[in-house]
Design a protein around this motif. Structure first.
Motif, PDB file in Angstrom:
ATOM      1  N   GLU A  27     -12.235  12.082   1.240  1.00 43.32           N
ATOM      2  CA  GLU A  27     -13.666  12.020   1.837  1.00 43.32           C
ATOM      3  C   GLU A  27     -12.879  12.658   3.671  1.00 43.32           C
ATOM      4  O   GLU A  27     -14.027  12.640   4.478  1.00 43.32           O
ATOM      5  CB  GLU A  27     -14.621  11.314   1.685  1.00 43.32           C
ATOM      6  CG  GLU A  27     -14.893  11.270   0.584  1.00 43.32           C
ATOM      7  CD  GLU A  27     -15.047  10.205  -0.560  1.00 43.32           C
ATOM      8  OE1 GLU A  27     -16.333   9.536   0.747  1.00 43.32           O
ATOM      9  OE2 GLU A  27     -15.791  11.039  -1.414  1.00 43.32           O
ATOM     10  N   ALA A  28     -12.147  11.449   3.875  1.00 40.16           N
ATOM     11  CA  ALA A  28     -12.625  11.528   5.548  1.00 40.16           C
ATOM     12  C   ALA A  28     -11.949  12.867   6.075  1.00 40.16           C
ATOM     13  O   ALA A  28     -11.804  13.190   7.235  1.00 40.16           O
ATOM     14  CB  ALA A  28     -11.480  10.362   6.204  1.00 40.16           C
ATOM     15  N   GLY A  29     -10.685  13.740   5.514  1.00 45.67           N
ATOM     16  CA  GLY A  29     -10.378  14.591   5.837  1.00 45.67           C
ATOM     17  C   GLY A  29      -8.851  14.748   6.238  1.00 45.67           C
ATOM     18  O   GLY A  29      -8.371  15.678   6.690  1.00 45.67           O
ATOM     19  N   HIS A  30      -8.116  13.536   6.290  1.00 41.50           N
ATOM     20  CA  HIS A  30      -7.144  13.545   6.266  1.00 41.50           C
ATOM     21  C   HIS A  30      -5.747  14.212   5.260  1.00 41.50           C
ATOM     22  O   HIS A  30      -4.378  13.521   5.022  1.00 41.50           O
ATOM     23  CB  HIS A  30      -6.447  11.919   6.650  1.00 41.50           C
ATOM     24  CG  HIS A  30      -7.264  11.045   7.255  1.00 41.50           C
ATOM     25  ND1 HIS A  30      -7.634  10.224   8.147  1.00 41.50           N
ATOM     26  CD2 HIS A  30      -8.398  12.209   8.619  1.00 41.50           C
ATOM     27  CE1 HIS A  30      -8.434   9.842   8.835  1.00 41.50           C
ATOM     28  NE2 HIS A  30      -8.899  11.568   9.666  1.00 41.50           N
ATOM     29  N   TYR A  35       1.456  11.262   8.778  1.00 45.39           N
ATOM     30  CA  TYR A  35       1.425  11.214   9.472  1.00 45.39           C
ATOM     31  C   TYR A  35       0.581  10.041  10.272  1.00 45.39           C
ATOM     32  O   TYR A  35       0.390   9.472  11.513  1.00 45.39           O
ATOM     33  CB  TYR A  35       2.800  11.075  10.400  1.00 45.39           C
ATOM     34  CG  TYR A  35       4.124  11.625  10.264  1.00 45.39           C
ATOM     35  CD1 TYR A  35       4.657  10.849   9.339  1.00 45.39           C
ATOM     36  CD2 TYR A  35       4.302  12.860  10.663  1.00 45.39           C
ATOM     37  CE1 TYR A  35       6.261  11.314   8.846  1.00 45.39           C
ATOM     38  CE2 TYR A  35       5.755  13.248   9.759  1.00 45.39           C
ATOM     39  CZ  TYR A  35       6.297  12.660   9.410  1.00 45.39           C
ATOM     40  OH  TYR A  35       7.088  13.427   7.600  1.00 45.39           O
ATOM     41  N   CYS A  36      -0.986   9.777   8.969  1.00 44.63           N
ATOM     42  CA  CYS A  36      -2.047   9.364  10.166  1.00 44.63           C
ATOM     43  C   CYS A  36      -1.405   7.381   9.623  1.00 44.63           C
ATOM     44  O   CYS A  36      -1.152   7.068   9.096  1.00 44.63           O
ATOM     45  CB  CYS A  36      -3.188  10.348   9.137  1.00 44.63           C
ATOM     46  SG  CYS A  36      -4.655   9.003   9.835  1.00 44.63           S
ATOM     47  N   LEU A  40      -8.307   4.552   6.757  1.00 48.26           N
ATOM     48  CA  LEU A  40      -8.355   4.686   5.454  1.00 48.26           C
ATOM     49  C   LEU A  40      -6.181   4.577   4.447  1.00 48.26           C
ATOM     50  O   LEU A  40      -5.956   4.235   3.760  1.00 48.26           O
ATOM     51  CB  LEU A  40      -8.916   6.087   4.846  1.00 48.26           C
ATOM     52  CG  LEU A  40     -11.038   5.130   5.360  1.00 48.26           C
ATOM     53  CD1 LEU A  40     -11.572   6.585   5.710  1.00 48.26           C
ATOM     54  CD2 LEU A  40     -10.534   5.146   4.755  1.00 48.26           C
ATOM     55  N   CYS A  41      -5.905   5.216   5.384  1.00 51.13           N
ATOM     56  CA  CYS A  41      -4.599   5.847   5.397  1.00 51.13           C
ATOM     57  C   CYS A  41      -3.900   4.590   4.886  1.00 51.13           C
ATOM     58  O   CYS A  41      -2.804   4.834   4.568  1.00 51.13           O
ATOM     59  CB  CYS A  41      -4.053   6.646   6.165  1.00 51.13           C
ATOM     60  SG  CYS A  41      -4.546   8.705   5.966  1.00 51.13           S
ATOM     61  N   GLN A  42      -4.305   3.554   6.020  1.00 47.15           N
ATOM     62  CA  GLN A  42      -2.543   2.402   5.541  1.00 47.15           C
ATOM     63  C   GLN A  42      -3.461   1.815   4.563  1.00 47.15           C
ATOM     64  O   GLN A  42      -2.250   1.498   3.789  1.00 47.15           O
ATOM     65  CB  GLN A  42      -3.221   1.678   7.167  1.00 47.15           C
ATOM     66  CG  GLN A  42      -2.545   2.064   8.380  1.00 47.15           C
ATOM     67  CD  GLN A  42      -0.710   2.013   8.589  1.00 47.15           C
ATOM     68  OE1 GLN A  42       0.058   3.521   8.361  1.00 47.15           O
ATOM     69  NE2 GLN A  42      -0.184   0.760   7.943  1.00 47.15           N
ATOM     70  N   ALA A  43      -4.318   1.777   4.607  1.00 48.19           N
ATOM     71  CA  ALA A  43      -5.248   0.905   2.878  1.00 48.19           C
ATOM     72  C   ALA A  43      -4.020   1.741   2.064  1.00 48.19           C
ATOM     73  O   ALA A  43      -3.786   0.861   1.077  1.00 48.19           O
ATOM     74  CB  ALA A  43      -6.398   0.970   2.972  1.00 48.19           C
ATOM     75  N   LEU A  44      -4.647   2.825   1.721  1.00 52.51           N
ATOM     76  CA  LEU A  44      -3.753   3.641   0.807  1.00 52.51           C
ATOM     77  C   LEU A  44      -2.320   3.907   0.672  1.00 52.51           C
ATOM     78  O   LEU A  44      -1.347   3.446  -0.359  1.00 52.51           O
ATOM     79  CB  LEU A  44      -3.842   5.289   0.942  1.00 52.51           C
ATOM     80  CG  LEU A  44      -3.590   6.159   0.160  1.00 52.51           C
ATOM     81  CD1 LEU A  44      -3.529   5.522  -1.792  1.00 52.51           C
ATOM     82  CD2 LEU A  44      -3.369   7.685   0.344  1.00 52.51           C
ATOM     83  N   SER A  57       5.281   0.297   3.365  1.00 47.03           N
ATOM     84  CA  SER A  57       3.375   0.652   3.493  1.00 47.03           C
ATOM     85  C   SER A  57       3.247   1.289   5.212  1.00 47.03           C
ATOM     86  O   SER A  57       2.475   2.244   5.912  1.00 47.03           O
ATOM     87  CB  SER A  57       2.887  -0.374   4.160  1.00 47.03           C
ATOM     88  OG  SER A  57       2.936  -1.149   4.590  1.00 47.03           O
ATOM     89  N   THR A  58       4.720   0.946   5.777  1.00 49.27           N
ATOM     90  CA  THR A  58       3.990   1.413   7.701  1.00 49.27           C
ATOM     91  C   THR A  58       4.479   2.472   7.557  1.00 49.27           C
ATOM     92  O   THR A  58       5.872   3.186   7.745  1.00 49.27           O
ATOM     93  CB  THR A  58       4.985   0.650   8.711  1.00 49.27           C
ATOM     94  OG1 THR A  58       6.608   0.975   8.158  1.00 49.27           O
ATOM     95  CG2 THR A  58       4.563  -1.015   8.688  1.00 49.27           C
ATOM     96  N   ILE A  59       3.864   3.858   8.289  1.00 46.49           N
ATOM     97  CA  ILE A  59       4.465   5.096   8.244  1.00 46.49           C
ATOM     98  C   ILE A  59       4.750   5.546   9.806  1.00 46.49           C
ATOM     99  O   ILE A  59       4.164   4.845  10.803  1.00 46.49           O
ATOM    100  CB  ILE A  59       2.359   6.202   8.246  1.00 46.49           C
ATOM    101  CG1 ILE A  59       1.573   5.526   6.783  1.00 46.49           C
ATOM    102  CG2 ILE A  59       2.614   7.406   8.123  1.00 46.49           C
ATOM    103  CD1 ILE A  59       0.489   6.632   6.538  1.00 46.49           C
ATOM    104  N   LYS A  60       6.037   5.888   9.557  1.00 49.08           N
ATOM    105  CA  LYS A  60       6.474   5.938  10.660  1.00 49.08           C
ATOM    106  C   LYS A  60       6.945   7.791  11.489  1.00 49.08           C
ATOM    107  O   LYS A  60       6.680   8.571  10.285  1.00 49.08           O
ATOM    108  CB  LYS A  60       8.136   5.795  10.535  1.00 49.08           C
ATOM    109  CG  LYS A  60       8.399   4.027  10.127  1.00 49.08           C
ATOM    110  CD  LYS A  60       9.525   3.800   9.935  1.00 49.08           C
ATOM    111  CE  LYS A  60       9.333   1.864   9.485  1.00 49.08           C
ATOM    112  NZ  LYS A  60      10.234   1.893   7.824  1.00 49.08           N
TER     113      LYS A  60
END
Length: 130
Positions: A27-30, A35-36, A40-44, A57-60
């Protein structure tokens, strides 16, 4: 030998939570942003790690090495396409072009489709009797 951690099947509640977070990201369009770093993306990512789908869980961000490799690959393809166009203009077939450029016939045909290069084929059939 080191033991491999076996992934436990998620519970129904965990699966519903993952789907809810995934819907929020959509819904947020990401969708196409790999690499967002938004909440929301971190929670996912954290939920996926909790369930065993991810290891970190860290997005690098990836290193620049892959961008450089991709650029080199594209440059080689363009050079091959120019060589191929010159040889196709001389009336050679894709197999003959492949031998001269040291590439496979399927690669030559794929490049020809991509760059709209007309490659001639040898005429088959019986010779005329005249």
């Amino acid at each position: 030998m080191s033991k491999v951690k076996k992934r436990v099947r998620p519970t129904k509640e965990q699966a519903q939570e993952l789907n809810r977070r995934l819907d929020a990201v959509v819904e947020a369009g990401h969708i196409n942003d790999l690499y967002c770093n938004c909440e929301l993306c971190q929670a996912l990512a954290e939920q996926a790690e909790l369930m065993g789908y991810r290891t970190d869980s860290t997005i690098k961000r990836p290193s620049e090495k892959w961008d450089r490799r991709k650029q080199e690959y594209e440059k080689k393809r363009q050079i091959d396409a120019v060589k191929m166009a010159n040889l196709a203009g001389q009336g050679l077939t894709s197999a003959e072009i492949g031998e001269k450029v040291h590439r496979s016939k399927s690669y030559i045909n794929k490049l020809a489709k991509e760059f709209d290069i007309k490659i001639f084929t040898k005429k088959r059939g019986r010779k005329p009797c005249h």
